[in-house]
Scaffold this motif. Structure first.
Motif, short mmCIF file in Angstrom:
data_model
loop_
_atom_site.label_atom_id
_atom_site.label_comp_id
_atom_site.label_asym_id
_atom_site.label_seq_id
_atom_site.Cartn_x
_atom_site.Cartn_y
_atom_site.Cartn_z
N ILE A 3 0.84 -1.19 0.00
CA ILE A 3 0.00 0.00 0.00
C ILE A 3 0.88 1.24 0.00
N VAL A 4 0.72 2.07 -1.03
CA VAL A 4 1.43 3.34 -1.11
C VAL A 4 0.52 4.41 -0.54
N GLY A 5 0.87 4.95 0.61
CA GLY A 5 0.04 5.95 1.27
C GLY A 5 -0.20 5.58 2.71
N HIS A 6 -0.61 6.57 3.49
CA HIS A 6 -0.82 6.36 4.93
C HIS A 6 -2.11 6.99 5.42
N LEU A 9 -7.94 5.94 3.33
CA LEU A 9 -8.19 4.75 2.51
C LEU A 9 -7.07 3.73 2.69
N ALA A 10 -5.84 4.18 2.78
CA ALA A 10 -4.72 3.27 2.97
C ALA A 10 -4.89 2.46 4.25
N ARG A 11 -5.26 3.12 5.33
CA ARG A 11 -5.46 2.42 6.61
C ARG A 11 -6.62 1.44 6.51
N SER A 12 -7.66 1.82 5.79
CA SER A 12 -8.83 0.96 5.67
C SER A 12 -8.53 -0.32 4.90
N LEU A 13 -7.52 -0.28 4.03
CA LEU A 13 -7.17 -1.43 3.21
C LEU A 13 -6.32 -2.46 3.94
N GLU A 14 -5.75 -2.08 5.06
CA GLU A 14 -4.80 -2.97 5.73
C GLU A 14 -5.35 -4.36 6.05
N PRO A 15 -6.63 -4.51 6.45
CA PRO A 15 -7.13 -5.86 6.78
C PRO A 15 -7.13 -6.84 5.61
N ILE A 16 -7.13 -6.37 4.36
CA ILE A 16 -7.14 -7.31 3.23
C ILE A 16 -5.79 -7.36 2.52
N ALA A 17 -4.78 -6.69 3.06
CA ALA A 17 -3.49 -6.60 2.37
C ALA A 17 -2.86 -7.98 2.16
N ALA A 18 -2.90 -8.82 3.16
CA ALA A 18 -2.23 -10.12 3.05
C ALA A 18 -2.86 -11.02 2.00
N VAL A 24 -0.07 -3.76 -6.00
CA VAL A 24 0.40 -2.50 -5.44
C VAL A 24 -0.76 -1.52 -5.51
N VAL A 25 -1.10 -0.94 -4.37
CA VAL A 25 -2.25 -0.04 -4.28
C VAL A 25 -1.76 1.40 -4.11
N LEU A 26 -2.19 2.26 -5.01
CA LEU A 26 -1.87 3.68 -4.89
C LEU A 26 -2.99 4.37 -4.12
N ALA A 27 -2.79 4.48 -2.82
CA ALA A 27 -3.77 5.14 -1.96
C ALA A 27 -3.16 6.44 -1.44
N GLY A 122 -12.29 8.49 10.74
CA GLY A 122 -10.93 8.92 10.48
C GLY A 122 -10.72 9.63 9.16
N GLN A 123 -11.80 10.08 8.51
CA GLN A 123 -11.65 10.81 7.26
C GLN A 123 -10.96 12.15 7.47
N PRO A 124 -10.23 12.63 6.45
CA PRO A 124 -9.65 13.98 6.54
C PRO A 124 -10.75 15.03 6.69
N ALA A 125 -10.44 16.08 7.39
CA ALA A 125 -11.45 17.09 7.70
C ALA A 125 -11.99 17.80 6.47
N HIS A 126 -11.22 17.82 5.37
CA HIS A 126 -11.68 18.55 4.19
C HIS A 126 -12.70 17.77 3.36
N GLN A 127 -12.86 16.48 3.61
CA GLN A 127 -13.78 15.69 2.81
C GLN A 127 -15.23 15.98 3.21
N LEU A 128 -16.16 15.53 2.34
CA LEU A 128 -17.55 15.99 2.42
C LEU A 128 -18.18 15.80 3.79
N LEU A 129 -18.19 14.56 4.31
CA LEU A 129 -18.93 14.31 5.55
C LEU A 129 -18.32 14.99 6.77
N PRO A 130 -17.00 14.91 6.99
CA PRO A 130 -16.46 15.66 8.13
C PRO A 130 -16.73 17.15 8.04
N ALA A 131 -16.64 17.70 6.82
CA ALA A 131 -16.90 19.14 6.66
C ALA A 131 -18.34 19.48 6.98
N LEU A 132 -19.29 18.66 6.49
CA LEU A 132 -20.69 18.92 6.77
C LEU A 132 -20.99 18.77 8.26
#
Length: 253
Positions: A3-6, A9-18, A24-27, A122-132
């Motif tokens: 997983i490229v990224g931290h 979405l990157a964190r959410s993908l960790e349970p299926i990584a193995a 290679v995931v570009l997150a 854990g979404q970034p604050a700038h995304q739709l739902l956290p902002a709303l």
């Protein structure tokens, strides 16, 4: 799975990584649909090119996340479909489509997913739902008149990604969304009820809405029939997000 990224979405993908060691995931990259920074766009182009070259060299598959947002499908006549030419209507949409084309031309095995609006802790604050949610908490919400968005829970997105990767797809573009565009006013209504508040609304006349076709997704992943997609799907998705935010596990801005 590498997983490229931290981020979210990157964190959410960790349970299926193995389960997908050759992928290679570009997150990582530009995740703000209203962002138009040439510097950020150039940085993401360089990352995509370098990662695609490496995947082509070592025979691994690249999973690239694009967008099914208004920026990609806002000019579509009817629901946005993957098998029809896209006509992006924002710099972000044009940027993502150009990256799709670079991935396709790279020679790497790949799967491109055009994502709806993800919702989860854990979404970034700038995304739709956290902002709303922050605006509802503040007592004043800016609403783009007529705007509608396709919301999909991040847990359901991960389930879909897991099923798609297991099929060894190559060279495909797939919309990953709920297939229902929810008016933003209805989203605000639901957040108000959940928090037990009333807000003052400031209306802007620049709203946009579009529908996302998930016909291809349904064909490839019949299990989506069990995820509850439909007109009321967004309600439990918002409830789970709001509950997590109130419990302190989904910090907002």
């Amino acid at each position: 799975m590498h997983i490229v990224g931290h981020g979210f979405l990157a964190r959410s993908l960790e349970p299926i990584a193995a389960a997908h060691p050759d992928t290679v995931v570009l997150a990582a990259g530009v995740s703000w649909a209203s962002g138009t920074s040439d510097t950020d766009f150039a940085r993401e182009r360089a990352l995509v090119d370098a990662t695609a070259r490496q995947c082509a060299a070592d025979g691994r598959r690249l999973l690239f996340f694009s967008t099914a947002s208004t920026g990609m499908y806002g000019n579509a006549r009817g629901p946005g479909r993957e098998d029809e030419p896209a006509e992006p209507c924002t710099p972000y949409g044009r940027h993502k489509l150009a990256l799709e084309q670079r991935v396709t031309a790279s020679g790497a095995g790949h799967l491109i997913l055009r994502l709806g609006h993800l919702v989860g802790p854990g979404q970034p604050a700038h995304q739709l739902l956290p902002a709303l949610l922050d605006q509802v908490r503040s007592g004043t919400v800016r609403v783009h008149r007529g705007a509608a968005r396709d919301l999909i829970g991040v847990a359901d997105v991960i389930t879909v990604i897991d099923r798609l990767l297991a099929q060894r797809l190559d060279g495909e573009v797939v919309n990953v969304a709920s297939g229902v565009a929810v008016p933003v006013e209805r989203i605000v209504d639901h957040l108000e009820r959940r928090l037990g508040v009333r807000t003052e609304r400031e209306y802007l006349d620049s709203g946009a809405q579009h529908a996302i076709s998930i016909d291809k997704l349904r064909r490839l992943v019949p299990e989506v029939a069990d995820l509850g997609f439909g007109p009321d799907y967004y309600r439990p998705v918002l409830d789970a997000f709001t509950d997590a935010a109130l419990a302190g596990s989904a910090p907002t801005g």
